[in-house]
Design a protein around this motif. Structure first.
Motif, PDB file in Angstrom:
ATOM      1  N   THR A  14       0.843  -1.204   0.000  1.00 46.59           N
ATOM      2  CA  THR A  14       0.000   0.000   0.000  1.00 46.59           C
ATOM      3  C   THR A  14       0.873   1.247   0.000  1.00 46.59           C
ATOM      4  O   THR A  14       0.957   1.953  -0.995  1.00 46.59           O
ATOM      5  CB  THR A  14      -0.962  -0.007   1.209  1.00 46.59           C
ATOM      6  N   LEU A  15       1.542   1.523   1.107  1.00 46.04           N
ATOM      7  CA  LEU A  15       2.526   2.622   1.107  1.00 46.04           C
ATOM      8  C   LEU A  15       3.805   2.197   0.393  1.00 46.04           C
ATOM      9  O   LEU A  15       4.398   2.980  -0.352  1.00 46.04           O
ATOM     10  CB  LEU A  15       2.865   3.037   2.546  1.00 46.04           C
ATOM     11  N   LEU A  16       4.220   0.961   0.641  1.00 45.23           N
ATOM     12  CA  LEU A  16       5.465   0.451   0.055  1.00 45.23           C
ATOM     13  C   LEU A  16       5.177  -0.503  -1.098  1.00 45.23           C
ATOM     14  O   LEU A  16       4.238  -1.299  -1.035  1.00 45.23           O
ATOM     15  CB  LEU A  16       6.299  -0.280   1.111  1.00 45.23           C
ATOM     16  N   THR A  17       6.003  -0.428  -2.122  1.00 44.33           N
ATOM     17  CA  THR A  17       5.893  -1.350  -3.249  1.00 44.33           C
ATOM     18  C   THR A  17       6.325  -2.741  -2.808  1.00 44.33           C
ATOM     19  O   THR A  17       6.782  -2.946  -1.679  1.00 44.33           O
ATOM     20  CB  THR A  17       6.778  -0.897  -4.418  1.00 44.33           C
ATOM     21  N   HIS A  18       6.220  -3.684  -3.698  1.00 44.03           N
ATOM     22  CA  HIS A  18       6.607  -5.049  -3.366  1.00 44.03           C
ATOM     23  C   HIS A  18       8.120  -5.176  -3.179  1.00 44.03           C
ATOM     24  O   HIS A  18       8.590  -6.163  -2.614  1.00 44.03           O
ATOM     25  CB  HIS A  18       6.086  -6.011  -4.431  1.00 44.03           C
ATOM     26  N   ASP A  19       8.869  -4.176  -3.609  1.00 48.42           N
ATOM     27  CA  ASP A  19      10.305  -4.116  -3.348  1.00 48.42           C
ATOM     28  C   ASP A  19      10.602  -3.300  -2.099  1.00 48.42           C
ATOM     29  O   ASP A  19      11.749  -2.952  -1.831  1.00 48.42           O
ATOM     30  CB  ASP A  19      11.051  -3.497  -4.543  1.00 48.42           C
ATOM     31  N   LYS A  20       9.547  -2.966  -1.337  1.00 45.79           N
ATOM     32  CA  LYS A  20       9.642  -2.196  -0.091  1.00 45.79           C
ATOM     33  C   LYS A  20      10.203  -0.797  -0.326  1.00 45.79           C
ATOM     34  O   LYS A  20      10.941  -0.252   0.496  1.00 45.79           O
ATOM     35  CB  LYS A  20      10.482  -2.944   0.958  1.00 45.79           C
ATOM     36  N   LYS A  21       9.819  -0.208  -1.438  1.00 45.54           N
ATOM     37  CA  LYS A  21      10.202   1.170  -1.754  1.00 45.54           C
ATOM     38  C   LYS A  21       9.001   2.093  -1.552  1.00 45.54           C
ATOM     39  O   LYS A  21       7.858   1.708  -1.828  1.00 45.54           O
ATOM     40  CB  LYS A  21      10.696   1.274  -3.203  1.00 45.54           C
ATOM     41  N   LEU A  22       9.263   3.312  -1.094  1.00 45.51           N
ATOM     42  CA  LEU A  22       8.226   4.320  -0.938  1.00 45.51           C
ATOM     43  C   LEU A  22       8.222   5.195  -2.182  1.00 45.51           C
ATOM     44  O   LEU A  22       9.162   5.955  -2.416  1.00 45.51           O
ATOM     45  CB  LEU A  22       8.491   5.172   0.304  1.00 45.51           C
ATOM     46  N   PRO A  23       7.178   5.107  -3.024  1.00 45.63           N
ATOM     47  CA  PRO A  23       7.153   5.926  -4.239  1.00 45.63           C
ATOM     48  C   PRO A  23       7.212   7.412  -3.907  1.00 45.63           C
ATOM     49  O   PRO A  23       6.539   7.860  -2.967  1.00 45.63           O
ATOM     50  CB  PRO A  23       5.801   5.565  -4.877  1.00 45.63           C
ATOM     51  N   PRO A  24       8.013   8.198  -4.627  1.00 45.51           N
ATOM     52  CA  PRO A  24       8.121   9.634  -4.359  1.00 45.51           C
ATOM     53  C   PRO A  24       6.777  10.363  -4.340  1.00 45.51           C
ATOM     54  O   PRO A  24       6.546  11.240  -3.518  1.00 45.51           O
ATOM     55  CB  PRO A  24       9.016  10.135  -5.501  1.00 45.51           C
ATOM     56  N   LEU A  25       5.871   9.976  -5.253  1.00 42.74           N
ATOM     57  CA  LEU A  25       4.572  10.634  -5.315  1.00 42.74           C
ATOM     58  C   LEU A  25       3.704  10.283  -4.099  1.00 42.74           C
ATOM     59  O   LEU A  25       2.883  11.092  -3.665  1.00 42.74           O
ATOM     60  CB  LEU A  25       3.845  10.238  -6.608  1.00 42.74           C
ATOM     61  N   THR A  26       3.933   9.101  -3.536  1.00 45.96           N
ATOM     62  CA  THR A  26       3.224   8.723  -2.308  1.00 45.96           C
ATOM     63  C   THR A  26       3.705   9.582  -1.151  1.00 45.96           C
ATOM     64  O   THR A  26       2.901  10.109  -0.371  1.00 45.96           O
ATOM     65  CB  THR A  26       3.453   7.231  -1.989  1.00 45.96           C
ATOM     66  N   LYS A  27       5.009   9.748  -1.037  1.00 39.55           N
ATOM     67  CA  LYS A  27       5.570  10.582   0.027  1.00 39.55           C
ATOM     68  C   LYS A  27       5.072  12.021  -0.104  1.00 39.55           C
ATOM     69  O   LYS A  27       4.682  12.655   0.894  1.00 39.55           O
ATOM     70  CB  LYS A  27       7.100  10.542  -0.038  1.00 39.55           C
ATOM     71  N   GLU A  28       5.054  12.526  -1.304  1.00 34.54           N
ATOM     72  CA  GLU A  28       4.572  13.888  -1.551  1.00 34.54           C
ATOM     73  C   GLU A  28       3.106  14.022  -1.133  1.00 34.54           C
ATOM     74  O   GLU A  28       2.711  15.021  -0.519  1.00 34.54           O
ATOM     75  CB  GLU A  28       4.723  14.214  -3.037  1.00 34.54           C
ATOM     76  N   ALA A  29       2.310  13.005  -1.434  1.00 27.73           N
ATOM     77  CA  ALA A  29       0.886  13.031  -1.084  1.00 27.73           C
ATOM     78  C   ALA A  29       0.690  13.044   0.428  1.00 27.73           C
ATOM     79  O   ALA A  29      -0.187  13.753   0.950  1.00 27.73           O
ATOM     80  CB  ALA A  29       0.178  11.823  -1.696  1.00 27.73           C
ATOM     81  N   ILE A  30       1.495  12.264   1.148  1.00 31.19           N
ATOM     82  CA  ILE A  30       1.386  12.221   2.613  1.00 31.19           C
ATOM     83  C   ILE A  30       1.648  13.596   3.214  1.00 31.19           C
ATOM     84  O   ILE A  30       0.897  14.072   4.088  1.00 31.19           O
ATOM     85  CB  ILE A  30       2.374  11.193   3.192  1.00 31.19           C
ATOM     86  N   PHE A  31       2.693  14.247   2.755  1.00 33.23           N
ATOM     87  CA  PHE A  31       3.010  15.572   3.293  1.00 33.23           C
ATOM     88  C   PHE A  31       1.970  16.607   2.875  1.00 33.23           C
ATOM     89  O   PHE A  31       1.691  17.553   3.623  1.00 33.23           O
ATOM     90  CB  PHE A  31       4.424  15.992   2.874  1.00 33.23           C
ATOM     91  N   ASN A  32       1.380  16.415   1.713  1.00 32.10           N
ATOM     92  CA  ASN A  32       0.308  17.304   1.276  1.00 32.10           C
ATOM     93  C   ASN A  32      -0.883  17.197   2.223  1.00 32.10           C
ATOM     94  O   ASN A  32      -1.473  18.212   2.626  1.00 32.10           O
ATOM     95  CB  ASN A  32      -0.113  16.934  -0.155  1.00 32.10           C
ATOM     96  N   LEU A  33      -1.231  15.967   2.605  1.00 33.04           N
ATOM     97  CA  LEU A  33      -2.328  15.766   3.556  1.00 33.04           C
ATOM     98  C   LEU A  33      -2.042  16.450   4.885  1.00 33.04           C
ATOM     99  O   LEU A  33      -2.919  17.098   5.478  1.00 33.04           O
ATOM    100  CB  LEU A  33      -2.544  14.268   3.795  1.00 33.04           C
ATOM    101  N   LYS A  34      -0.820  16.308   5.348  1.00 30.69           N
ATOM    102  CA  LYS A  34      -0.454  16.904   6.641  1.00 30.69           C
ATOM    103  C   LYS A  34      -0.476  18.430   6.574  1.00 30.69           C
ATOM    104  O   LYS A  34      -0.897  19.096   7.531  1.00 30.69           O
ATOM    105  CB  LYS A  34       0.932  16.395   7.055  1.00 30.69           C
ATOM    106  N   GLU A  35      -0.053  18.978   5.440  1.00 30.23           N
ATOM    107  CA  GLU A  35      -0.077  20.426   5.270  1.00 30.23           C
ATOM    108  C   GLU A  35      -1.502  20.967   5.286  1.00 30.23           C
ATOM    109  O   GLU A  35      -1.747  22.091   5.714  1.00 30.23           O
ATOM    110  CB  GLU A  35       0.624  20.809   3.962  1.00 30.23           C
ATOM    111  N   GLN A  36      -2.444  20.135   4.855  1.00 28.88           N
ATOM    112  CA  GLN A  36      -3.854  20.527   4.885  1.00 28.88           C
ATOM    113  C   GLN A  36      -4.449  20.428   6.289  1.00 28.88           C
ATOM    114  O   GLN A  36      -5.578  20.878   6.523  1.00 28.88           O
ATOM    115  CB  GLN A  36      -4.675  19.634   3.949  1.00 28.88           C
ATOM    116  N   GLY A  37      -3.708  19.850   7.224  1.00 29.39           N
ATOM    117  CA  GLY A  37      -4.190  19.720   8.591  1.00 29.39           C
ATOM    118  C   GLY A  37      -4.802  18.382   8.927  1.00 29.39           C
ATOM    119  O   GLY A  37      -5.351  18.207  10.024  1.00 29.39           O
TER     120      GLY A  37
END
Length: 259
Positions: A14-37
């Motif tokens: 879900t957050l991590l790919t099957h290679d246990k990588k965090l996609p850059p766009l996923t990380k960006e989305a998480i911080f976007n959510l936090k910036e929105q409160g």
């Protein structure tokens, strides 16, 4: 925040790919959510020590771990639901006779009841974490254990399901099964957090892909299954996004109107 929402994310697949990588766009989305409160949280079958690095990278201090048995809100333990120690001891003895090892897990560490076993090596290796369970057959004594791992081929957990009614057995790997308290799930852990926050169900979201996500996705009103999830997982979710490999988190958050 008046319209604050809480969004729960599974980790593996879900957050991590099957290679246990965090996609850059996923990380960006998480911080976007936090910036929105909004409050971003994790809901996983993993132990807290298995995703400490990810929590630090994303700045997350609210999580449901061990499939709902160890819940933390804003860095403080909110709810725990340990395994029945007497039943676990009996199960471990039975499993040893069948050459099925056990790994005991609390919120700090994990220990195996055998010195080594191929099934343990094979399954733990897929998590790509920097720790491996050392040998301590008495680790279950005198401490609260929130989950254990039973190592056996697919289908062989059925005999344990018949014999040990205090537990649920949730398969996560071809040779490994999570042992959790009967009725325990990510859904219950999420309910504890939502109640404490005083949020309405309209402001709760969850993303997942595995069989241990079905209770969570069935319960949460705004549930999103990953495109890489099995069909039976997708069927219980309100929405289905793209796969984790195809920036499914970012796409799914747009789908539900959070981005």
């Amino acid at each position: 925040m008046k319209n604050q929402s809480v969004i729960f994310f599974d980790i593996d697949g879900t957050l991590l790919t099957h290679d246990k990588k965090l996609p850059p766009l996923t990380k960006e989305a998480i911080f976007n959510l936090k910036e929105q409160g909004h409050l971003v949280a994790i809901a996983t079958g993993r132990a807290p020590f298995m995703f400490e690095g990810l929590r630090k990278e994303l700045g997350i201090d609210t999580f449901v771990s061990y499939n709902g048995q160890y819940v933390v809100l804003n860095g403080e333990v909110l709810y725990t639901n340990p395994l029945n120690s007497l039943s676990l001891e009996k199960l471990a003895k039975t499993a040893l006779h069948r050459n099925h090892p056990i790994v005991y897990m609390d919120h700090l560490d994990m220990k195996a009841n055998v010195p080594e076993h191929e099934y343990i090596k094979e399954s733990i290796a897929t998590l790509k974490i920097d720790r491996f369970p050392a040998h301590d057959p008495l680790y279950y004594k005198g401490r609260a254990l929130y989950q254990s791992l039973l190592f056996c081929p697919e289908g062989e957990e059925k005999q344990y399901e018949q014999e040990f009614k205090d537990f649920d057995f949730v398969r996560w790997h071809p040779v490994s099964v999570d042992i959790v308290p009967k009725g325990g799930s990510k859904a219950i852990g999420i309910q504890k957090i939502v109640k404490e926050l005083g949020l309405s169900e309209e402001n709760v979201y969850a993303f997942g892909d595995g069989l241990n996500d079905t209770a969570m996705l069935s319960m949460v009103k705004n549930s999103v299954a990953m495109g890489n999830a099995e069909e039976r997982v997708q069927k219980v979710a309100k929405y289905v996004t793209k796969s984790v490999e195809d920036n499914g988190i970012h796409y799914g958050l747009q789908m539900v109107g959070l981005l």
